[in-house]
Scaffold this motif. Structure first.
Motif, PDB file in Angstrom:
ATOM      1  N   GLU A  23       0.514  -0.698  -0.058  1.00 25.19           N
ATOM      2  CA  GLU A  23       0.419  -0.310  -0.268  1.00 25.19           C
ATOM      3  C   GLU A  23       0.652   1.394  -0.155  1.00 25.19           C
ATOM      4  OE1 GLU A  23      -2.607  -0.210   3.646  1.00 25.19           O
ATOM      5  OE2 GLU A  23      -3.034  -1.989   2.399  1.00 25.19           O
ATOM      6  N   LEU A  24       1.607   1.468   0.733  1.00 25.04           N
ATOM      7  CA  LEU A  24       3.361   2.365   0.673  1.00 25.04           C
ATOM      8  C   LEU A  24       3.639   2.921  -0.442  1.00 25.04           C
ATOM      9  CD1 LEU A  24       4.971   1.772   4.117  1.00 25.04           C
ATOM     10  CD2 LEU A  24       3.011   3.577   3.819  1.00 25.04           C
ATOM     11  N   GLN A  25       3.509   1.397  -1.330  1.00 29.53           N
ATOM     12  CA  GLN A  25       4.447   1.484  -2.481  1.00 29.53           C
ATOM     13  C   GLN A  25       3.448   1.970  -3.900  1.00 29.53           C
ATOM     14  OE1 GLN A  25       6.080  -2.056  -3.115  1.00 29.53           O
ATOM     15  NE2 GLN A  25       7.635  -1.781  -2.651  1.00 29.53           N
ATOM     16  N   GLU A  26       2.316   1.843  -3.368  1.00 26.47           N
ATOM     17  CA  GLU A  26       1.321   2.168  -4.467  1.00 26.47           C
ATOM     18  C   GLU A  26       1.057   3.348  -4.505  1.00 26.47           C
ATOM     19  OE1 GLU A  26      -1.418   1.018  -7.752  1.00 26.47           O
ATOM     20  OE2 GLU A  26      -0.025  -0.425  -5.932  1.00 26.47           O
ATOM     21  N   GLY A  27       1.527   4.433  -5.039  1.00 22.43           N
ATOM     22  CA  GLY A  27       1.188   5.755  -5.540  1.00 22.43           C
ATOM     23  C   GLY A  27       1.304   6.742  -6.579  1.00 22.43           C
ATOM     24  N   HIS A  28       1.136   7.302  -6.399  1.00 23.75           N
ATOM     25  CA  HIS A  28       1.113   8.116  -7.888  1.00 23.75           C
ATOM     26  C   HIS A  28       2.628   7.632  -9.055  1.00 23.75           C
ATOM     27  CE1 HIS A  28       0.453  11.701 -10.549  1.00 23.75           C
ATOM     28  NE2 HIS A  28       2.302  11.958 -10.752  1.00 23.75           N
ATOM     29  N   CYS A  29       3.283   7.397  -8.509  1.00 25.59           N
ATOM     30  CA  CYS A  29       5.034   7.150  -9.665  1.00 25.59           C
ATOM     31  C   CYS A  29       3.547   5.966 -10.036  1.00 25.59           C
ATOM     32  CB  CYS A  29       5.852   6.771  -8.421  1.00 25.59           C
ATOM     33  SG  CYS A  29       6.726   8.350  -8.282  1.00 25.59           S
ATOM     34  N   THR A  30       3.806   4.810  -9.532  1.00 23.47           N
ATOM     35  CA  THR A  30       3.299   3.755  -9.983  1.00 23.47           C
ATOM     36  C   THR A  30       1.743   4.022 -11.097  1.00 23.47           C
ATOM     37  OG1 THR A  30       4.116   2.223  -8.300  1.00 23.47           O
ATOM     38  CG2 THR A  30       2.672   1.598  -9.518  1.00 23.47           C
ATOM     39  N   LYS A  31       1.182   4.378 -10.824  1.00 22.69           N
ATOM     40  CA  LYS A  31      -0.503   4.753 -11.631  1.00 22.69           C
ATOM     41  C   LYS A  31       0.089   5.693 -12.742  1.00 22.69           C
ATOM     42  CE  LYS A  31      -3.722   5.223  -8.195  1.00 22.69           C
ATOM     43  NZ  LYS A  31      -4.666   6.060  -7.075  1.00 22.69           N
ATOM     44  N   ARG A  32       1.244   6.757 -12.644  1.00 22.52           N
ATOM     45  CA  ARG A  32       1.969   6.862 -13.631  1.00 22.52           C
ATOM     46  C   ARG A  32       2.658   5.822 -14.684  1.00 22.52           C
ATOM     47  NH1 ARG A  32       1.334  10.896 -17.386  1.00 22.52           N
ATOM     48  NH2 ARG A  32       3.275  11.767 -18.156  1.00 22.52           N
ATOM     49  N   ALA A  34       2.180   3.018 -14.967  1.00 25.41           N
ATOM     50  CA  ALA A  34       0.857   2.024 -15.295  1.00 25.41           C
ATOM     51  C   ALA A  34      -0.209   3.561 -16.452  1.00 25.41           C
ATOM     52  CB  ALA A  34      -0.290   1.508 -15.120  1.00 25.41           C
ATOM     53  N   GLU A  35      -0.395   4.510 -16.625  1.00 25.94           N
ATOM     54  CA  GLU A  35      -0.966   5.216 -17.788  1.00 25.94           C
ATOM     55  C   GLU A  35       0.006   5.544 -19.169  1.00 25.94           C
ATOM     56  OE1 GLU A  35      -1.231   8.792 -15.268  1.00 25.94           O
ATOM     57  OE2 GLU A  35      -3.233   7.943 -14.732  1.00 25.94           O
ATOM     58  N   LEU A  36       1.001   5.820 -18.505  1.00 22.15           N
ATOM     59  CA  LEU A  36       1.618   5.579 -19.442  1.00 22.15           C
ATOM     60  C   LEU A  36       2.605   4.138 -20.246  1.00 22.15           C
ATOM     61  CD1 LEU A  36       4.967   7.561 -17.869  1.00 22.15           C
ATOM     62  CD2 LEU A  36       3.138   8.506 -19.760  1.00 22.15           C
ATOM     63  N   ARG A  37       2.134   3.427 -19.551  1.00 15.42           N
ATOM     64  CA  ARG A  37       2.419   1.903 -20.388  1.00 15.42           C
ATOM     65  C   ARG A  37       0.999   1.525 -21.275  1.00 15.42           C
ATOM     66  NH1 ARG A  37       4.578  -1.195 -15.322  1.00 15.42           N
ATOM     67  NH2 ARG A  37       7.050  -1.134 -15.734  1.00 15.42           N
ATOM     68  N   ALA A  38       0.031   2.075 -20.708  1.00 19.09           N
ATOM     69  CA  ALA A  38      -1.363   2.286 -21.707  1.00 19.09           C
ATOM     70  C   ALA A  38      -1.280   3.813 -22.544  1.00 19.09           C
ATOM     71  CB  ALA A  38      -2.338   2.629 -20.707  1.00 19.09           C
ATOM     72  N   HIS A  39      -0.587   4.470 -22.807  1.00 21.14           N
ATOM     73  CA  HIS A  39      -0.163   5.408 -23.526  1.00 21.14           C
ATOM     74  C   HIS A  39       0.671   5.083 -25.009  1.00 21.14           C
ATOM     75  CE1 HIS A  39      -0.990   9.360 -25.433  1.00 21.14           C
ATOM     76  NE2 HIS A  39       0.530   9.153 -25.014  1.00 21.14           N
ATOM     77  N   VAL A  40       1.862   4.078 -24.753  1.00 23.81           N
ATOM     78  CA  VAL A  40       2.373   3.200 -25.319  1.00 23.81           C
ATOM     79  C   VAL A  40       2.234   2.455 -25.984  1.00 23.81           C
ATOM     80  CG1 VAL A  40       4.269   2.010 -25.639  1.00 23.81           C
ATOM     81  CG2 VAL A  40       4.479   4.057 -23.833  1.00 23.81           C
ATOM     82  N   GLU A  41       0.824   1.601 -25.293  1.00 23.75           N
ATOM     83  CA  GLU A  41       0.387   0.220 -26.100  1.00 23.75           C
ATOM     84  C   GLU A  41      -0.676   1.279 -27.555  1.00 23.75           C
ATOM     85  OE1 GLU A  41       0.932  -2.433 -25.878  1.00 23.75           O
ATOM     86  OE2 GLU A  41       2.701  -2.184 -24.761  1.00 23.75           O
TER      87      GLU A  41
END
Length: 129
Positions: A23-32, A34-41
């Protein structure tokens, strides 16, 4: 010297601190990320579609009235005749284009050495006049 006693480890359940650490590691960077990976796909899918469309456009047969040019000589003009062949590109005959007010008077065969092009510009400023 004293020994520190630990509770028995049950490896099938996992470490008790795991979810809290996650839960501590799950933050803005991880979501960002994930968003960038989706954008790349999405961009890769668009690139694949664009490449397929490019191949179709480069390989399509010109229609009568379209403009083509010969990459070897630079001659260009309007297609007057398309002769399909069993193997290879169709042969193309063009009416030479000399200028907006001076259409060509002779046709030439480009055979299989042609590429599609946009019609010549109506704007004289692009021609350096």
């Amino acid at each position: 010297m004293s020994m520190l006693t630990l509770p028995p480890a049950n490896y099938s359940e996992g470490v008790a601190l795991g979810p809290k650490l996650h839960e501590l590691q799950e933050g803005h960077c991880t979501k960002r990320v994930a968003e960038l990976r989706a954008h790349v796909e999405r961009l890769r899918a668009q690139l694949q579609e664009a490449e397929e469309e490019l191949v179709r456009e480069q390989n399509r047969v010109p229609e009568i009235g379209e403009f083509v040019r010969c990459p070897l000589t630079g001659f260009f003009g309007q297609v007057t005749k398309v002769t399909p062949r069993a193997y290879g590109r169709p042969w193309v005959e063009i009416l030479l284009y000399l200028g907006k007010d001076m259409p060509g008077h002779a046709t030439i065969d480009l055979f299989g050495n042609w590429e599609l092009m946009d019609p010549p510009s109506e704007d004289r400023t692009l021609l350096g006049s």
